[in-house]
Every structure is written in C-alpha cells, then in structure tokens.
Design a protein around this motif. Structure first.
Motif, PDB file in Angstrom:
ATOM      1  N   ARG A  44       0.852  -1.191   0.000  1.00 29.76           N
ATOM      2  CA  ARG A  44       0.000   0.000   0.000  1.00 29.76           C
ATOM      3  C   ARG A  44       0.890   1.243   0.000  1.00 29.76           C
ATOM      4  N   ARG A  46       0.239   4.119   1.167  1.00 28.48           N
ATOM      5  CA  ARG A  46       0.197   4.810   2.466  1.00 28.48           C
ATOM      6  C   ARG A  46       1.097   4.136   3.500  1.00 28.48           C
ATOM      7  N   ASP A  47       1.343   2.825   3.340  1.00 30.12           N
ATOM      8  CA  ASP A  47       2.180   2.117   4.310  1.00 30.12           C
ATOM      9  C   ASP A  47       3.652   2.482   4.191  1.00 30.12           C
ATOM     10  N   GLY A  52       0.417   7.883  -3.424  1.00 28.54           N
ATOM     11  CA  GLY A  52       0.208   7.100  -4.631  1.00 28.54           C
ATOM     12  C   GLY A  52      -0.009   7.953  -5.857  1.00 28.54           C
ATOM     13  N   ALA A 103      -2.662   2.322  -4.695  1.00 21.34           N
ATOM     14  CA  ALA A 103      -3.595   3.161  -3.923  1.00 21.34           C
ATOM     15  C   ALA A 103      -4.928   3.221  -4.651  1.00 21.34           C
ATOM     16  N   GLU A 104      -5.945   3.676  -3.923  1.00 25.97           N
ATOM     17  CA  GLU A 104      -7.262   3.858  -4.495  1.00 25.97           C
ATOM     18  C   GLU A 104      -7.224   4.982  -5.540  1.00 25.97           C
ATOM     19  N   SER A 126      -0.960   3.131  -9.292  1.00 22.95           N
ATOM     20  CA  SER A 126       0.250   2.392  -8.924  1.00 22.95           C
ATOM     21  C   SER A 126       1.477   3.187  -9.332  1.00 22.95           C
ATOM     22  N   ILE A 156      -3.555  -7.004  -1.823  1.00 17.91           N
ATOM     23  CA  ILE A 156      -3.581  -5.564  -1.601  1.00 17.91           C
ATOM     24  C   ILE A 156      -4.078  -4.835  -2.838  1.00 17.91           C
ATOM     25  N   GLU A 159      -7.730  -5.037  -2.935  1.00 13.08           N
ATOM     26  CA  GLU A 159      -8.269  -4.182  -1.859  1.00 13.08           C
ATOM     27  C   GLU A 159      -8.443  -2.742  -2.313  1.00 13.08           C
ATOM     28  N   VAL A 160      -7.466  -2.209  -3.076  1.00 14.78           N
ATOM     29  CA  VAL A 160      -7.520  -0.792  -3.438  1.00 14.78           C
ATOM     30  C   VAL A 160      -8.279  -0.548  -4.738  1.00 14.78           C
TER      31      VAL A 160
END
Length: 225
Positions: A44, A46-47, A52, A103-104, A126, A156, A159-160
């Motif tokens: 991610r 943010r991690d 992003g 990321a989203e 990405s 992941i 997820e996004v």
C-alpha cells in the motif's frame, strides 16, 4: 497465455494473498507477492508514507524512501525464493521482483503532459520501482500482473481497486504518465486459480520515412553452360 508463475512457478509464490514482511528499520509491513509475467511485490502506498499520486521525480529524490523500498524488495525476493540473502538484493537480483505501490483512485497530474487525470478515469493507482528507480510510466509485464492481482481476492491490489471494476474485463491503472488498460479474466480449476485472459495493448508511431536509390539493373553477359 498462461502467464502465472513465470519466475517462481506459482501465481502466488508463498500461497498467500498477503504476507507480513519484517523490514529492518521500519517494522512489519503487509505485501502481496504475485508472479504474472514477472515476480512482483505490491504494498500500500500509504504504508510507505506516500499517497500514490507522486511523480517519478518526487520519489527518486527521496533517498530514504528508495532505501526502504529496496529493503522491502529484498525481503520479498528472499520470501519468494529468488535470493538467499535479502541484504544483497541489488547484487543478486536487481530487477526481480518489481515493486509496486498501489492506492485507491485519486486525481493526479500526468507527469509527461501536465494534464489532469481524474480519479474516475482509473480503477487503481500504482507507482512502480524498477532497478531501484521509479518507472516513468508502467512496464508491460507489470501492467498484466497488476491487472490480474486486482482480481485475486485478498491481495492488496484487489483491496484498493474500484469495486465495480472487479466485475468487468478491463482494469485501468493510473501511473505517472497517464492510464494504461489491461483486459483480465481469472477462473477456478478445482481449488486452483487460473489466469484465463491477460492482455496488453501496444501503440506505434512512425519515426522515420525515407527513400533508398539503387543503380538500375543492367543485363549481364549471357550465361554459358
């Protein structure tokens, strides 16, 4: 055709949709290790402290971030069985796995043209690290791998990704130089996930046009036999 496991022999090299990696100087981070066309590790955005939407230049200027990403990549390479020593990732396997920060969908600026890219034009964002540098656009095998990963539940990337996009064949990936689309379809053979379709569109442009002049052909002497 059948691009899964091209580097490690498995679509998910560890058998997990998400792995927990212990990164020296950072702590634990969740990552998805996926092998489609080439080995990849996705985290991610943010991690690792970014949104992003960053440009290639922004990330390349951040020496601390690039060092962290290489440590993550080295541990992922070791977990995937590509190298024996994570600390020697640059030496032993500088290219694989490729690392993606996802990321989203969000609005951002196209690095190459300066144009605005609206969130609605993408299904996920990405930013790609290849050979310890930020990719200015997006690699071909990474396009296919990211698209497939977006359809693998639990990863992941899945997820996004925009939820509605998971039901369509197209996956639109927002990268620093615009948006690239891949067609993706995955299915099941028993309990095994298989990639049924993974495409990559290419474009071409004429870069040179010219003429070559050669002497006019003249009849040679008669053949004797």
């Amino acid at each position: 055709m059948s691009p899964g496991g091209s580097k490690t022999g498995k679509l998910l090299p560890t058998g997990n949709a998400i792995d927990r990696l212990e990164v020296p100087g950072h702590g634990a981070i969740e990552a998805s290790l996926v092998d489609i066309g080439n080995a990849h590790v996705f985290v991610r955005a943010r991690d690792v402290g970014i949104k992003g939407t960053e440009s290639a230049a922004e990330i390349d200027r951040n020496a601390d971030l690039r060092a962290l990403l290489e440590r993550i990549r080295g541990i992922a390479a070791h977990r995937m069985g590509l190298i024996d020593d994570p600390a020697r990732s640059r030496e032993l396997s500088p290219a694989a796995p490729i690392l993606g920060m996802v990321a989203e969908p969000q609005d951002y600026r196209n690095d190459l043209t300066g144009e605005h890219v609206p969130a609605a034009a993408t299904d996920l964002l990405s930013r790609l690290m290849f050979m310890q540098q930020m990719h200015k656009t997006y690699a071909g095998t990474s396009t296919v791998c990211t698209g497939v990963a977006s359809r693998l539940e639990g990863t992941i990337v899945h997820e996004v990704a925009r939820p509605v996009a998971r039901e369509t064949i197209d996956c639109r990936i927002g990268h620093p130089g615009g948006v690239v689309t891949t067609e993706v379809r995955v299915g099941l053979e028993g309990n095994r996930t298989v990639v049924e379709r993974a495409t990559l569109g290419r474009t071409a442009r004429r870069i040179l046009e010219g003429y070559v002049y050669v002497p006019e052909a003249r009849p040679g002497p008669p053949a004797h036999g």
